[in-house]
Design an enzyme around this catalytic site. Sequence first.
Site, PDB file in Angstrom:
ATOM      1  N   ARG A   1       0.837  -1.202   0.000  1.00  0.00           N
ATOM      2  CA  ARG A   1       0.000   0.000   0.000  1.00  0.00           C
ATOM      3  C   ARG A   1       0.874   1.255   0.000  1.00  0.00           C
ATOM      4  NH1 ARG A   1      -4.549   0.293   4.549  1.00  0.00           N
ATOM      5  NH2 ARG A   1      -2.781   0.901   5.837  1.00  0.00           N
TER       6      ARG A   1
ATOM      7  N   GLU B   1     -16.404   6.461   3.613  1.00  0.00           N
ATOM      8  CA  GLU B   1     -15.775   5.996   4.846  1.00  0.00           C
ATOM      9  C   GLU B   1     -15.666   7.178   5.800  1.00  0.00           C
ATOM     10  OE1 GLU B   1     -11.578   5.055   4.797  1.00  0.00           O
ATOM     11  OE2 GLU B   1     -11.292   6.050   2.888  1.00  0.00           O
TER      12      GLU B   1
ATOM     13  N   LYS C   1      -2.558   6.503   1.243  1.00  0.00           N
ATOM     14  CA  LYS C   1      -2.409   6.999   2.613  1.00  0.00           C
ATOM     15  C   LYS C   1      -1.473   8.196   2.630  1.00  0.00           C
ATOM     16  CE  LYS C   1      -2.813   4.672   7.025  1.00  0.00           C
ATOM     17  NZ  LYS C   1      -4.271   4.750   7.203  1.00  0.00           N
TER      18      LYS C   1
HETATM   19  C1  PLP Z   1      -5.358   3.934   7.463  1.00  0.00           C
HETATM   20  C2  PLP Z   1      -6.764   4.203   7.054  1.00  0.00           C
HETATM   21  C3  PLP Z   1      -7.798   3.255   7.238  1.00  0.00           C
HETATM   22  C4  PLP Z   1      -7.596   1.961   7.975  1.00  0.00           C
HETATM   23  O1  PLP Z   1      -6.705   1.086   7.344  1.00  0.00           O
HETATM   24  P1  PLP Z   1      -6.074  -0.138   8.135  1.00  0.00           P
HETATM   25  O2  PLP Z   1      -5.093  -0.697   7.179  1.00  0.00           O
HETATM   26  O3  PLP Z   1      -7.176  -1.090   8.416  1.00  0.00           O
HETATM   27  O4  PLP Z   1      -5.481   0.401   9.377  1.00  0.00           O
HETATM   28  C5  PLP Z   1      -9.059   3.568   6.758  1.00  0.00           C
HETATM   29  N1  PLP Z   1      -9.321   4.744   6.158  1.00  0.00           N
HETATM   30  C6  PLP Z   1      -8.360   5.681   5.966  1.00  0.00           C
HETATM   31  C7  PLP Z   1      -8.721   6.953   5.298  1.00  0.00           C
HETATM   32  C8  PLP Z   1      -7.063   5.440   6.417  1.00  0.00           C
HETATM   33  O5  PLP Z   1      -6.117   6.371   6.232  1.00  0.00           O
END
Ligand code: PLP
Length: 340
Positions: free
Chosen positions: A82, A220, A184
């Site tokens: 990722r 989300e 991210k």
């Molecule tokens: C990091 C993140 C998540 C959660 O991801 P995990 O890999 O399960 O910790 C969900 N939404 C956003 C916007 C994120 O930055």
Amino acid sequence: MEKKNIDWANLSFGYMPTDYRYVSKFKDGKWDDGELITDPNVVMSECAGVLQYSQSCFEGLKAYTTEKGQIVIFRPDLNASRMADSAARLEMPVFPEEKFIDAVVRTVRANAAWVPPFGTGATFYIRPYMFGWSPVIGVKPADEYQFRVFGTPVGPYFKDGVKPIVVRISDYDRAAPHGTGHVKAGLNYAMSLHAIVEAHDQGFAENIYLDPATRTKIEETGGANILFVKGNKLVTPKSPSILPSITRRSLLYVAEHYLGMEVEEREVLFSEVGDFEEIGLCGTAAVIAPIGKINDHGREICVPSGMEEMGPKLKKLRDTLTDIQACNIEAPEGWIRVIE
Ligand SMILES: *Cc1c(COP(=O)(O)O)cnc(C)c1O
């Protein structure tokens, strides 16, 4: 190895510098060998790419101590890939995935005294991150970068038992239709801070973002994906601007292969949210946080599982995944990496 003298069970989710951090530098088109260092400070130009144009991305994962006393990490290969996707989208050099895992392992091993013991509810939160380090004034990607990893012990997400939260539908957007919502990037968080401060001021725990193009579909929250349960079915929204949560992908697998649930990844209309029996947020920090109520501009949507406790299906899912992470039940091939 002697553990640090810390009141593990009462730790919050905060930063505490530990003994070692990993750093690798990208210069002249290549990454150096990387090393563990003790200085927690980063020194850089006032004109560094990250300071001027926010060229940065990060990851988050946890190390756990199992009942047998082993330290393990959960699916670091998915964080590595990722981060490679995030870097590519932000015109940063990709940090090789094998080196990423090695950097995480070395950082945790060097700080083993800071990894909370089994049974405390605390974990060791690991933060890999990368940023444009060399000076940039005309808008372009930096020439030099740093990839770093540090870790910090964090307390249990729910100190007094898991309690459902109240969230609001946000009027702000988290991600543009063809923007950076799926990676991210630090910038996604910078622009969500105003919305979260405002939500907290109004008494809500989180913002639910709708799709920015039509405002009819659930995306989300600022930092967690969303899960819906109806009967024996687990549903999660599908959209190109949602961050692909590793917790969500793992929970979908667990639902299907451990709990015999039907799983569905599809567009979820905001108008159908009232049909679901349980709703929760998922991410590394909380695993699953149940939603009790959704506030849509004053109109309350009460989730049938209520405000007292987590619904039975999400609870079973959460317990099963945390048991897998703690090595109490067998994990799918490749999910657990033993550090020591
Ligand atoms: C990091 C993140 C998540 C959660 O991801 P995990 O890999 O399960 O910790 C969900 N939404 C956003 C916007 C994120 O930055």
